[in-house]
Design a protein around this motif. Structure first.
Motif, PDB file in Angstrom:
ATOM      1  N   ILE A 194       0.862  -1.179   0.000  1.00 41.08           N
ATOM      2  CA  ILE A 194       0.000   0.000   0.000  1.00 41.08           C
ATOM      3  C   ILE A 194       0.896   1.226   0.000  1.00 41.08           C
ATOM      4  N   LEU A 195       0.665   2.141  -0.939  1.00 44.17           N
ATOM      5  CA  LEU A 195       1.427   3.389  -1.007  1.00 44.17           C
ATOM      6  C   LEU A 195       0.469   4.562  -0.882  1.00 44.17           C
ATOM      7  N   ILE A 196       0.831   5.520  -0.044  1.00 48.51           N
ATOM      8  CA  ILE A 196       0.070   6.758   0.092  1.00 48.51           C
ATOM      9  C   ILE A 196       0.970   7.890  -0.381  1.00 48.51           C
ATOM     10  N   ALA A 197       0.624   8.518  -1.498  1.00 51.96           N
ATOM     11  CA  ALA A 197       1.474   9.539  -2.109  1.00 51.96           C
ATOM     12  C   ALA A 197       0.791  10.902  -2.071  1.00 51.96           C
ATOM     13  N   SER A 198       1.541  11.906  -1.639  1.00 49.09           N
ATOM     14  CA  SER A 198       1.016  13.275  -1.594  1.00 49.09           C
ATOM     15  C   SER A 198       2.089  14.256  -2.040  1.00 49.09           C
ATOM     16  N   GLN A 199       1.673  15.331  -2.676  1.00 50.32           N
ATOM     17  CA  GLN A 199       2.616  16.364  -3.092  1.00 50.32           C
ATOM     18  C   GLN A 199       3.361  16.915  -1.872  1.00 50.32           C
ATOM     19  N   TYR A 200       4.642  17.133  -2.056  1.00 46.43           N
ATOM     20  CA  TYR A 200       5.484  17.639  -0.967  1.00 46.43           C
ATOM     21  C   TYR A 200       4.924  18.939  -0.407  1.00 46.43           C
ATOM     22  N   SER A 201       4.447  19.811  -1.277  1.00 46.94           N
ATOM     23  CA  SER A 201       3.922  21.115  -0.834  1.00 46.94           C
ATOM     24  C   SER A 201       2.698  20.941   0.062  1.00 46.94           C
ATOM     25  N   ASN A 202       1.864  19.926  -0.217  1.00 44.94           N
ATOM     26  CA  ASN A 202       0.682  19.675   0.611  1.00 44.94           C
ATOM     27  C   ASN A 202       1.059  19.119   1.979  1.00 44.94           C
ATOM     28  N   VAL A 203       2.123  18.292   2.008  1.00 43.80           N
ATOM     29  CA  VAL A 203       2.549  17.678   3.267  1.00 43.80           C
ATOM     30  C   VAL A 203       3.096  18.727   4.228  1.00 43.80           C
ATOM     31  N   ILE A 204       3.895  19.685   3.702  1.00 45.51           N
ATOM     32  CA  ILE A 204       4.522  20.666   4.586  1.00 45.51           C
ATOM     33  C   ILE A 204       3.663  21.910   4.792  1.00 45.51           C
ATOM     34  N   LEU A 205       2.494  21.970   4.132  1.00 45.40           N
ATOM     35  CA  LEU A 205       1.616  23.138   4.262  1.00 45.40           C
ATOM     36  C   LEU A 205       1.224  23.424   5.711  1.00 45.40           C
ATOM     37  N   PRO A 206       0.829  22.410   6.523  1.00 45.72           N
ATOM     38  CA  PRO A 206       0.486  22.691   7.926  1.00 45.72           C
ATOM     39  C   PRO A 206       1.665  23.283   8.704  1.00 45.72           C
ATOM     40  N   VAL A 207       2.893  22.822   8.392  1.00 45.89           N
ATOM     41  CA  VAL A 207       4.083  23.349   9.061  1.00 45.89           C
ATOM     42  C   VAL A 207       4.294  24.813   8.678  1.00 45.89           C
ATOM     43  N   ARG A 208       4.108  25.110   7.396  1.00 42.24           N
ATOM     44  CA  ARG A 208       4.253  26.490   6.927  1.00 42.24           C
ATOM     45  C   ARG A 208       3.230  27.402   7.601  1.00 42.24           C
ATOM     46  N   LYS A 209       1.990  26.928   7.723  1.00 38.56           N
ATOM     47  CA  LYS A 209       0.937  27.729   8.348  1.00 38.56           C
ATOM     48  C   LYS A 209       1.277  27.999   9.806  1.00 38.56           C
ATOM     49  N   THR A 210       1.747  26.948  10.511  1.00 38.86           N
ATOM     50  CA  THR A 210       2.097  27.102  11.922  1.00 38.86           C
ATOM     51  C   THR A 210       3.250  28.080  12.092  1.00 38.86           C
ATOM     52  N   PHE A 211       4.262  27.943  11.211  1.00 43.28           N
ATOM     53  CA  PHE A 211       5.423  28.847  11.270  1.00 43.28           C
ATOM     54  C   PHE A 211       4.997  30.291  11.014  1.00 43.28           C
ATOM     55  N   ALA A 212       4.146  30.488   9.995  1.00 42.09           N
ATOM     56  CA  ALA A 212       3.699  31.846   9.656  1.00 42.09           C
ATOM     57  C   ALA A 212       2.907  32.458  10.810  1.00 42.09           C
ATOM     58  N   TYR A 213       2.041  31.637  11.446  1.00 42.73           N
ATOM     59  CA  TYR A 213       1.233  32.132  12.562  1.00 42.73           C
ATOM     60  C   TYR A 213       2.130  32.492  13.744  1.00 42.73           C
ATOM     61  N   THR A 214       3.121  31.615  14.026  1.00 40.48           N
ATOM     62  CA  THR A 214       4.045  31.865  15.148  1.00 40.48           C
ATOM     63  C   THR A 214       4.863  33.123  14.895  1.00 40.48           C
ATOM     64  N   LEU A 215       5.346  33.276  13.658  1.00 36.15           N
ATOM     65  CA  LEU A 215       6.148  34.442  13.301  1.00 36.15           C
ATOM     66  C   LEU A 215       5.324  35.727  13.421  1.00 36.15           C
ATOM     67  N   PHE A 216       4.072  35.661  12.948  1.00 35.69           N
ATOM     68  CA  PHE A 216       3.186  36.829  13.024  1.00 35.69           C
ATOM     69  C   PHE A 216       2.910  37.198  14.482  1.00 35.69           C
ATOM     70  N   SER A 217       2.681  36.177  15.306  1.00 30.13           N
ATOM     71  CA  SER A 217       2.418  36.429  16.733  1.00 30.13           C
ATOM     72  C   SER A 217       3.627  37.043  17.409  1.00 30.13           C
ATOM     73  N   ALA A 218       4.824  36.539  17.042  1.00 31.29           N
ATOM     74  CA  ALA A 218       6.064  37.072  17.649  1.00 31.29           C
ATOM     75  C   ALA A 218       6.261  38.541  17.263  1.00 31.29           C
ATOM     76  N   ILE A 219       5.991  38.858  15.990  1.00 34.24           N
ATOM     77  CA  ILE A 219       6.132  40.245  15.523  1.00 34.24           C
ATOM     78  C   ILE A 219       5.161  41.157  16.265  1.00 34.24           C
ATOM     79  N   MET A 220       3.931  40.699  16.462  1.00 37.87           N
ATOM     80  CA  MET A 220       2.930  41.500  17.158  1.00 37.87           C
ATOM     81  C   MET A 220       3.356  41.745  18.605  1.00 37.87           C
ATOM     82  N   LEU A 221       3.929  40.703  19.249  1.00 35.81           N
ATOM     83  CA  LEU A 221       4.367  40.852  20.627  1.00 35.81           C
ATOM     84  C   LEU A 221       5.527  41.852  20.711  1.00 35.81           C
ATOM     85  N   ILE A 222       6.456  41.775  19.727  1.00 34.22           N
ATOM     86  CA  ILE A 222       7.592  42.708  19.715  1.00 34.22           C
ATOM     87  C   ILE A 222       7.098  44.134  19.510  1.00 34.22           C
TER      88      ILE A 222
END
Length: 263
Positions: free
Chosen positions: A235-263
């Motif tokens: 059984i193989l489950i294949a997904s585009q690399y961009s889709n797999v790392i999308l949640p990580v990118r969203k989390t990073f962007a949210y964390t970065l935005f929050s840090a900037i707002m706090l600064i």
């Protein structure tokens, strides 16, 4: 890891499904010995045996000791696979039989599609003193059996479900052009290492997949072995690399935005 967990759970559920079918075929053989199969008033028993599998069944065939057809279910069915060929193998081994088969039409045309693959389950029948007296052979559409797992994988946003055989050739793939082709000719690891599915615990690969003659697409591919009888599938489950790392990118962007707002 999420893809790998899904591949593992899908393999486990499919394995349970195969085991249940084996039990049903064995039950058919016991009913035949007791001369209950096809008797009047026994339709309810037969419905219980293959209840839930109606959409997957190609044919359920009862054969005599020479391989001649005695009965067939559903009554109007005509097997699309070569039942005689599989009966000969079963008779030679005289034990439970499981195999993959292409429809006769696909074999002649040499054009493979996922709808052309069938699972063959066989169970020998015995008279007293262990004399071989025939067999039950059940043919089921692999595409119909795996359809819900394909849908669940896509609906959960995990990508596409593929199925390859022991030789590394595609059996199930959304693009019919890939069916029958070797996985090594269509996929290569980003790090340059060979494609290897030897891990019994499954794994995941960071790979480039050919989407067309001149275009590759980066994919994360999780795999997990699936055994039934003497056969081994993957059984193989294949997904585009961009889709797999999308949640990580969203989390990073949210964390970065929050840090900037706090600064």
């Amino acid at each position: 890891r999420q893809q790998l967990a899904h591949a593992q759970s899908t393999a486990a559920r499919m394995s349970d499904m195969f085991k249940q079918i084996e039990k049903n075929v064995e039950l058919l053989s016991r009913l035949e010995i007791q001369e209950k199969v096809f008797s009047k008033g026994n339709n309810s028993d037969l419905k219980i045996i293959y209840s839930g599998w109606e959409n997957t069944i190609d044919a359920i065939v009862l054969l005599d000791t020479e391989g001649k057809m005695k009965k067939i279910l559903p009554e109007s069915a005509f097997p699309v696979v070569n039942i005689t060929e599989h009966f000969k193998s079963l008779k030679k081994k005289q034990k439970q039989y499981l195999n993959l088969a292409l429809s006769q039409k696909a074999q002649k045309a040499e054009i493979k599609k996922k709808t052309d693959w069938y699972l063959i389950f066989g169970y020998p029948l015995w008279r007293q003193e262990n004399i071989f007296s025939g067999a039950w052979v059940v043919s089921l559409s692999l595409a119909a059996m795996i359809e819900k797992y394909e849908r669940q994988t896509k609906d959960n946003g995990l990508g596409d479900l593929w199925l390859i055989d022991e030789q590394g050739k595609f059996i199930i793939h959304p693009d019919p052009v890939f069916i029958g082709k070797s996985v090594s000719g269509l996929i290569r690891n980003v790090n340059g290492s060979e494609i290897d599915f030897s891990s019994a615990q499954g794994n995941y690969l960071d790979s480039l997949v050919w989407k067309s003659a001149k275009q590759e697409q980066r994919n994360i591919i999780a795999y997990y072995p699936l055994r039934f009888g003497e056969k081994k599938l993957f059984i193989l489950i294949a997904s585009q690399y961009s889709n797999v790392i999308l949640p990580v990118r969203k989390t990073f962007a949210y964390t970065l935005f929050s840090a900037i707002m706090l600064i």
